[in-house]
Enzyme design. Structure first.
Site, PDB file in Angstrom:
ATOM      1  N   LYS B 173       4.211  -2.777   5.607  1.00  0.00           N
ATOM      2  CA  LYS B 173       3.441  -3.498   4.584  1.00  0.00           C
ATOM      3  C   LYS B 173       4.168  -3.357   3.260  1.00  0.00           C
ATOM      4  O   LYS B 173       4.988  -2.461   3.094  1.00  0.00           O
ATOM      5  CB  LYS B 173       2.020  -2.979   4.475  1.00  0.00           C
ATOM      6  CG  LYS B 173       1.825  -1.583   3.927  1.00  0.00           C
ATOM      7  CD  LYS B 173       1.998  -1.338   2.465  1.00  0.00           C
ATOM      8  CE  LYS B 173       1.161  -2.262   1.631  1.00  0.00           C
ATOM      9  NZ  LYS B 173       1.402  -1.926   0.161  1.00  0.00           N
ATOM     10  N   THR B 184      10.537   1.650  -0.117  1.00  0.00           N
ATOM     11  CA  THR B 184       9.626   1.172  -1.152  1.00  0.00           C
ATOM     12  C   THR B 184       8.432   0.420  -0.609  1.00  0.00           C
ATOM     13  O   THR B 184       8.053  -0.599  -1.143  1.00  0.00           O
ATOM     14  CB  THR B 184      10.386   0.283  -2.141  1.00  0.00           C
ATOM     15  OG1 THR B 184      11.078  -0.702  -1.393  1.00  0.00           O
ATOM     16  CG2 THR B 184      11.348   1.087  -2.944  1.00  0.00           C
ATOM     17  N   GLU B 263       4.884 -10.626  -3.562  1.00  0.00           N
ATOM     18  CA  GLU B 263       3.705 -11.185  -4.238  1.00  0.00           C
ATOM     19  C   GLU B 263       4.031 -12.523  -4.885  1.00  0.00           C
ATOM     20  O   GLU B 263       4.906 -12.624  -5.739  1.00  0.00           O
ATOM     21  CB  GLU B 263       3.173 -10.186  -5.268  1.00  0.00           C
ATOM     22  CG  GLU B 263       2.483  -9.016  -4.583  1.00  0.00           C
ATOM     23  CD  GLU B 263       2.001  -7.941  -5.545  1.00  0.00           C
ATOM     24  OE1 GLU B 263       1.136  -7.161  -5.134  1.00  0.00           O
ATOM     25  OE2 GLU B 263       2.487  -7.883  -6.682  1.00  0.00           O
ATOM     26  N   ASN B 389      -1.084 -10.099 -10.114  1.00  0.00           N
ATOM     27  CA  ASN B 389      -0.997  -8.803 -10.783  1.00  0.00           C
ATOM     28  C   ASN B 389      -1.779  -8.711 -12.082  1.00  0.00           C
ATOM     29  O   ASN B 389      -2.035  -7.614 -12.574  1.00  0.00           O
ATOM     30  CB  ASN B 389       0.469  -8.425 -10.987  1.00  0.00           C
ATOM     31  CG  ASN B 389       1.070  -7.979  -9.687  1.00  0.00           C
ATOM     32  OD1 ASN B 389       0.608  -7.006  -9.102  1.00  0.00           O
ATOM     33  ND2 ASN B 389       2.047  -8.709  -9.189  1.00  0.00           N
ATOM     34  N   THR B 394      -8.594  -2.518 -11.154  1.00  0.00           N
ATOM     35  CA  THR B 394      -9.140  -1.232 -10.747  1.00  0.00           C
ATOM     36  C   THR B 394     -10.598  -1.368 -10.339  1.00  0.00           C
ATOM     37  O   THR B 394     -11.361  -2.031 -10.994  1.00  0.00           O
ATOM     38  CB  THR B 394      -9.068  -0.247 -11.925  1.00  0.00           C
ATOM     39  OG1 THR B 394      -9.449  -0.905 -13.111  1.00  0.00           O
ATOM     40  CG2 THR B 394      -7.675   0.264 -12.063  1.00  0.00           C
TER      41      THR B 394
END
Lengths: 394, 394
Positions: B173, B184, B263, B389, B394
């Protein structure tokens, strides 16, 4: 320090022009600045290994520390254009010099725009030949100059500061391909203060290192970056320390304006890394944060995602920081809005999110390791940046 | 080399589960892998100075080179969570080990997701306690595992390769916070080949260096990155060279899949820097290009803006390249589609623009300086990256 007076105050003994000559479209693309007399001059150029042809020629012409004129075109960088590009830059200087009745070696050329495409010399030659009558020692002339050097900038950038009996006026452009490895855009300073050329070069080096070298839009180092200062001396000598302070203030102002007007940017970010064990560590960590696309997008989205700051601090492998001492603070110091692994008061994330909706964001990253600090400036990363650069085409 | 068989072929002697336990929303977020026997195992972890708590615990558990189970949660990275985070990671291993009737030190924990937020331990503890009955040695179990480790990935990533009488299956992933300083993302390899633990660790190090360390999505180095391989030995020994080749092939496939699914990405970029004077220069230049937001946006916009490649090559100050030898080529070698300062045939830019509309872009940057070459993979930069992004909150 003398007060900032206004954006575009003309400096005695200089004249300017800025206009459209049709290099790409109908926006202004050709600019000239002229001093009445040959001036002590200093410059800092890009560190990119493929400097544009004007940078190569400009270095030659600056070798004797004197300039009397600057000729700039936007919309084409005259870079990666080989020997032909160098010849084109020289030819522009020669034609302009003939029009102004000065020596070609007193002209500094600059070009900014697309890389790898030859200059349309027929229209540039005509513009250089016809330049003299258009020059004006006025606010309008200066502002036209500032507009004609723009590429993806959304507004012209200028600042004038009085120092003793003299004036410093700076104008700058640059909103993409900006990373503070060295002067990373075009900026021109004009002053009537008197100063020896060697002192001027040293002063400029110090100033650039703490202003233009501290901004980042997108980590890319342009091939055309140039900062020049010309001092015609008409106002006589001024206190050297005050002159440097004024130049630093003007340069810092313009550097922040470039970051604020970064391609697609909606927010100016001022980031201070403090309590660092050394200046180098502070700067390395500051650059890792200000260049992080995840930090930049979080600020764009007003997302109080402080973990991304932790990640960015942690990816500076050479300068490990203990997590216990790390604290990220948002807003002015007296706001007391901070967060750390051990201190996450209720409501803190909501307060940070609120603060991140401002258009000017102040952040301090405390490392808890020492007394060194460094400040850098950058901007958020938005869909606008992508749009501009996916469409900014050859 | 044995053929690639399919994405999710179960390996004899392993079982898996993947499901939703409600850490953030209703997407799968909890995964377990179990081997029938304790296995020689090897891992490579993030170099970020703030590794997640599971990385700290995982390093301890791997110290003896043995693992029997892996427990993963997505949606929360358990990073920058202090001593409590470490205790949470240990507790997960203990509860899972009790459920599976194995030693806690044989469990490797992994967490991926938001940084700086404590794990919701009540639901994780229950999930670990109840794990055993859900495990299945099937394709469905394996694919569920691959789905449950996803964060912003748009699809599960897996690859199975036969080698001798054994099978290697890898799942991975990762689509943001990706920069090839070290492993990474999360990647897990399962094989029934027999191999000594020391050989396995060395093999994995070489493989990671030429696969996962060669991809970049956004230059940010995650705090959670982990690559693990478990070899249960049930198929007996296989030729070590062939095993390494198969592992390299599987790892390269997954690395490219991660870049392709970066992304917001719409294009996979394979970039080879060749004719370099040394391997280090080739890799430094390759990374400068693959990480350049201006190159990435140009590729997104199918803009044949080859000058941005020139800029990116030139910003590697330590490795100057003569412009005369620099040539940028697009597409397969036999397409002959290249451009340089001295060779810009009519129509070349249009042909490059056409080629850049593909979803898989091959680029060679020839430096004209030597015989070294390095290949890296990345993706384009799009509005989608910014959107994900700015909103991943959060």
């Amino acid at each position: 320090m003398a007060g900032i007076r206004e954006p575009f105050l003309p400096v005695p003994g200089f004249s300017w022009l800025g206009k459209n000559i049709g290099i790409k479209d109908e926006s202004p693309d050709f600019a000239v600045a002229l001093a009445e007399v040959p001036c002590p001059a200093a410059a800092v150029f890009t560190r990119n290994n493929f400097p544009g042809a004007p940078v190569v020629v400009g270095r030659e012409h600056l070798a004797d520390g004197q300039l009397q004129a600057i000729v700039v075109n936007s919309k084409n960088a005259n870079t990666a254009t080989g020997a032909g590009g160098i010849a084109d830059a020289r030819r522009s200087c020669e034609l302009l010099a003939a029009s102004l009745d000065i020596a070609p070696g007193l002209v500094l050329p600059s070009s900014t725009g697309v890389i790898g495409v030859p200059l349309p010399m027929a229209i540039l030659e005509a513009a250089c030949r016809d330049a003299a009558p258009g020059l004006a020692p006025t606010r309008e002339g200066l502002e036209a100059f500032a507009r004609a050097i723009m590429t993806t900038d959304t507004r012209p950038k200028g600042i004038s500061i009085e120092v003793g009996g003299a004036t410093i006026t700076g104008v700058a452009k640059g909103s993409g391909m900006i990373e503070p490895q060295m002067a990373t855009m075009l900026a021109y300073f004009f002053t009537d203060a008197e100063i020896a050329r060697q002192d001027l070069q040293e002063m400029l080096g110090r100033v650039v290192n703490h202003s233009f070298n501290r901004i980042s839009v997108d980590t890319d180092t342009s091939t055309s970056d140039t900062v020049v200062v010309m001092a015609n001396g008409l106002a006589g000598a001024v206190n050297a320390g005050k002159l440097e302070q004024a130049l630093m203030e003007a340069a810092t102002y313009l550097a922040k304006e470039i970051a604020r007007d970064g391609e697609g940017a909606t927010k100016l970010i001022e980031l201070k890394v403090c309590e660092a064990p050394g200046a180098e560590a502070a700067l390395a960590i500051a650059k890792a944060i200000i260049n992080s696309p995840l930090v930049k997008t979080a600020i764009y989205g007003a997302d109080p995602n402080w973990g991304r700051f932790v990640m960015a601090v942690g990816k500076v492998f050479d300068h490990p920081v203990p997590l216990e001492g790390l604290r990220i603070e948002f807003g002015p110091e007296d706001a007391g809005l901070g967060i750390s692994a051990s201190d996450q008061a209720d409501g803190t994330l909501d307060r940070i999110a609120d603060y991140l909706r401002s258009s000017e964001i102040e952040i301090r990253v405390r490392l808890g390791q020492g007394d060194f600090e460094q400040t850098v400036w950058g901007c958020d990363l938005t869909e606008g940046y992508v749009k501009i650069n996916a469409e900014y085409t050859t």
